[in-house]
Design a protein around this motif. Structure first.
Motif, PDB file in Angstrom:
ATOM      1  N   TYR A  93      48.601  35.943  46.332  1.00  0.00           N
ATOM      2  CA  TYR A  93      47.986  36.436  45.484  1.00  0.00           C
ATOM      3  C   TYR A  93      46.481  36.593  45.717  1.00  0.00           C
ATOM      4  N   ARG A  94      45.998  35.480  46.798  1.00  0.00           N
ATOM      5  CA  ARG A  94      44.431  35.627  46.701  1.00  0.00           C
ATOM      6  C   ARG A  94      43.941  36.975  47.602  1.00  0.00           C
ATOM      7  N   LEU A 137      44.306  39.918  45.379  1.00  0.00           N
ATOM      8  CA  LEU A 137      43.213  40.164  44.285  1.00  0.00           C
ATOM      9  C   LEU A 137      42.139  40.602  44.914  1.00  0.00           C
ATOM     10  N   ARG A 142      46.518  43.177  39.130  1.00  0.00           N
ATOM     11  CA  ARG A 142      45.509  42.180  38.707  1.00  0.00           C
ATOM     12  C   ARG A 142      46.010  41.126  37.861  1.00  0.00           C
ATOM     13  N   CYS A 194      48.302  38.544  39.241  1.00  0.00           N
ATOM     14  CA  CYS A 194      47.596  37.784  40.190  1.00  0.00           C
ATOM     15  C   CYS A 194      46.790  36.824  39.930  1.00  0.00           C
ATOM     16  N   LEU A 195      46.101  37.067  38.720  1.00  0.00           N
ATOM     17  CA  LEU A 195      45.266  36.128  37.835  1.00  0.00           C
ATOM     18  C   LEU A 195      46.258  35.093  37.276  1.00  0.00           C
ATOM     19  N   CYS A 196      47.565  35.463  36.710  1.00  0.00           N
ATOM     20  CA  CYS A 196      48.179  34.396  36.154  1.00  0.00           C
ATOM     21  C   CYS A 196      48.858  33.539  37.264  1.00  0.00           C
ATOM     22  N   LYS A 230      44.889  31.591  36.622  1.00  0.00           N
ATOM     23  CA  LYS A 230      43.644  31.669  36.024  1.00  0.00           C
ATOM     24  C   LYS A 230      43.915  32.513  34.601  1.00  0.00           C
ATOM     25  N   GLU A 249      40.953  33.983  32.466  1.00  0.00           N
ATOM     26  CA  GLU A 249      40.328  35.382  33.132  1.00  0.00           C
ATOM     27  C   GLU A 249      41.603  36.353  32.528  1.00  0.00           C
ATOM     28  N   ALA A 250      42.795  36.207  32.831  1.00  0.00           N
ATOM     29  CA  ALA A 250      43.699  37.406  32.504  1.00  0.00           C
ATOM     30  C   ALA A 250      43.775  37.596  31.143  1.00  0.00           C
ATOM     31  N   TYR A 278      40.355  39.656  30.350  1.00  0.00           N
ATOM     32  CA  TYR A 278      40.609  41.065  30.919  1.00  0.00           C
ATOM     33  C   TYR A 278      41.564  41.794  30.082  1.00  0.00           C
TER      34      TYR A 278
END
Length: 461
Positions: free
Chosen positions: A62-63, A66, A84, A87-89, A93, A96-97, A100
């Motif tokens: 995922y990193r 992203l 995106r 990946c955040l989930c 994060k 952040e998700a 967004y």
């Protein structure tokens, strides 16, 4: 060209077509190779870069995914936004998700509904049930009639153990589509989880009306019939799956269990023997335990012993199998070996909830052996362990009372004898009661036998 060692060339659209075909056919054998070729030939092609992001997400990198997404700096692309958020989930994060997502809501993007439909299941699969529920409710605030979100709400409630609420949502889904095989199956599963087997069976019947070929639903229905003590009907449903390669040996042990409940040990023996001879897939402790019971009930004593030895080689620390081994030693008069086996269970095996009853059985059997040997204090110690965790364990209070009487503690004798049921006292035969060393008969034990024979209901007498 690959086989001949020649350089291969495709334009970017051809590479994308190939990758799309792999995704559609769910065959990813050459996916990595073709994508690598495409990235070498067309490193700046956005479509292929998005495919690269998908592959990284599939590989749970995922990193990296992203980082690649950020480098694309592409706004308003649904695939990029979905990736995106995923990946955040996955990276934990969620805040952040959520920010967004709020930005996408404010921008009134055209694919907002797709965002909620995609991310809610992702959160559920990640085990982030609270976050998934938050996301579902946010999505329903904007799209109250969305079926996918309602289905996800149902699964979310099921995952968090709120079965009644899940049933209510599932019924709403069925009202919207009465011919949904999936919804009727879910409803049946939910009813079975709360032990309402009649309603579960009814739901599975509706599911099978929509699709009568699904073996999994038939197994679930048969299970509910079994739990509802309708063993014959369960056998009829299981029989429908015999001869189907993926189900034949899966249902035979289940059928054997139903036959055991009907005391048809010969038929259960035949099914289990056939299963163990033809497949190792269902070589499980439960299968062997039922098979051992069949051998005992059909007087196949040598086969019972051989099977027990085989089962213990496969599952050397299984509580129930070790307990059966101890019973075998007891029946053969091998008290030393029986005590060693039972003590091994108590000292070395940590039972989970499934086997906690076996722990009580082990202590009770060990106590019986000590009582028969005349080791009263040790017997009492084990009986009290049983009572500590299972106060209503059959005969435990009666046996403890006998121990206290042998030790001359009439107060504790009365404490335990008054907690015995009338039926326990009626059924008691005194097989495990040793005679006193000074004579063949114990005055105290004779007093108990006289008391029992008169079947007095006034236990304070």
């Amino acid at each position: 060209m690959q086989e001949e060692g020649k350089e291969t060339y495709f334009d970017a659209d051809e590479i994308e077509d190939l990758l799309d075909s792999f995704e559609e056919s769910d065959d990813y054998t050459l996916y990595d190779e073709v994508l690598s070729l495409g990235m070498r030939l067309h490193p700046n092609h956005q479509g292929l870069q998005i495919k690269q992001c998908k592959l990284l997400v599939y590989q749970e990198q995922y990193r990296k995914a992203l980082k690649l997404i950020d480098s694309l700096n592409q706004e308003g692309d649904p695939e990029i936004d979905l990736l995106r958020l995923e990946c955040l989930c996955a990276l934990g994060k969620f805040a952040e998700a959520r920010i967004y997502t709020e930005q996408l809501i404010d921008s009134e993007c055209e694919y907002l509904e797709d965002i909620f439909e995609y991310i809610a299941p992702v959160l559920g699969e990640l085990g982030m049930h609270e976050e998934a529920l938050e996301y579902i409710h946010l999505g329903q605030a904007h799209f109250p009639d969305n079926i996918v979100l309602k289905e996800e709400l149902c699964f979310n409630l099921e995952s968090t153990g709120e079965i009644r609420k899940a049933i209510k949502i599932c019924n709403e889904l069925i009202d919207n589509n009465p011919y949904s095989f999936e919804d009727w199956t879910t409803l049946g599963r939910l009813y079975s989880m709360q032990g309402d087997y009649e309603k579960a069976i009814e739901a599975f019947d509706f599911a099978l009306t929509c699709d009568d070929t699904d073996g999994e639903v038939k197994i679930l229905k048969a299970y509910c019939l079994f739990m509802n003590e309708n063993y014959q009907k369960a056998l009829e449903v299981y029989s429908e799956l015999l001869g189907i390669p993926d189900y034949t040996y899966r249902v035979k042990p289940l059928m054997a269990e139903a036959y055991l409940r009907l005391d048809n040990y010969e038929e259960a023996y035949r099914l289990l023997q056939d299963t163990l001879q033809h497949t190792r897939e269902y070589e499980e402790p439960a299968t062997y335990i039922n098979y051992l019971l069949c051998c005992a009930k059909t007087n196949r004593l040598e086969e019972e012993q051989n099977t027990l030895e085989k089962a213990l080689k496969l599952f050397p620390d299984h509580i129930n199998l070790l307990y059966l081994k101890a019973l075998y030693y007891t029946e053969k008069g091998l008290e030393k070996e029986a005590i060693e086996t039972l003590q091994y269970i108590l000292d070395h095996i940590q039972p989970d909830e499934v086997y906690i009853n076996s722990l009580a059985d082990t202590n009770f059997q060990l106590a019986n052996i000590y009582l028969k040997k005349g080791e009263i204090k040790q017997a009492l110690k084990n009986y009290l362990r049983v009572i500590e965790h299972f106060p209503s364990y059959p005969m435990a209070h009666l046996k403890a009372a006998i121990c206290y009487l042998k030790l001359g503690d009439t107060q504790q004798f009365m404490e335990h004898i008054t907690q015995c049921t009338d039926q326990e006292i009626i059924d008691f035969e005194g097989d495990y009661i040793p005679a006193d060393s000074e004579s063949n008969k114990s005055p105290l034990i004779e007093l108990i036998k006289d008391y029992i024979s008169k079947n007095k209901k006034d236990k304070t007498n």
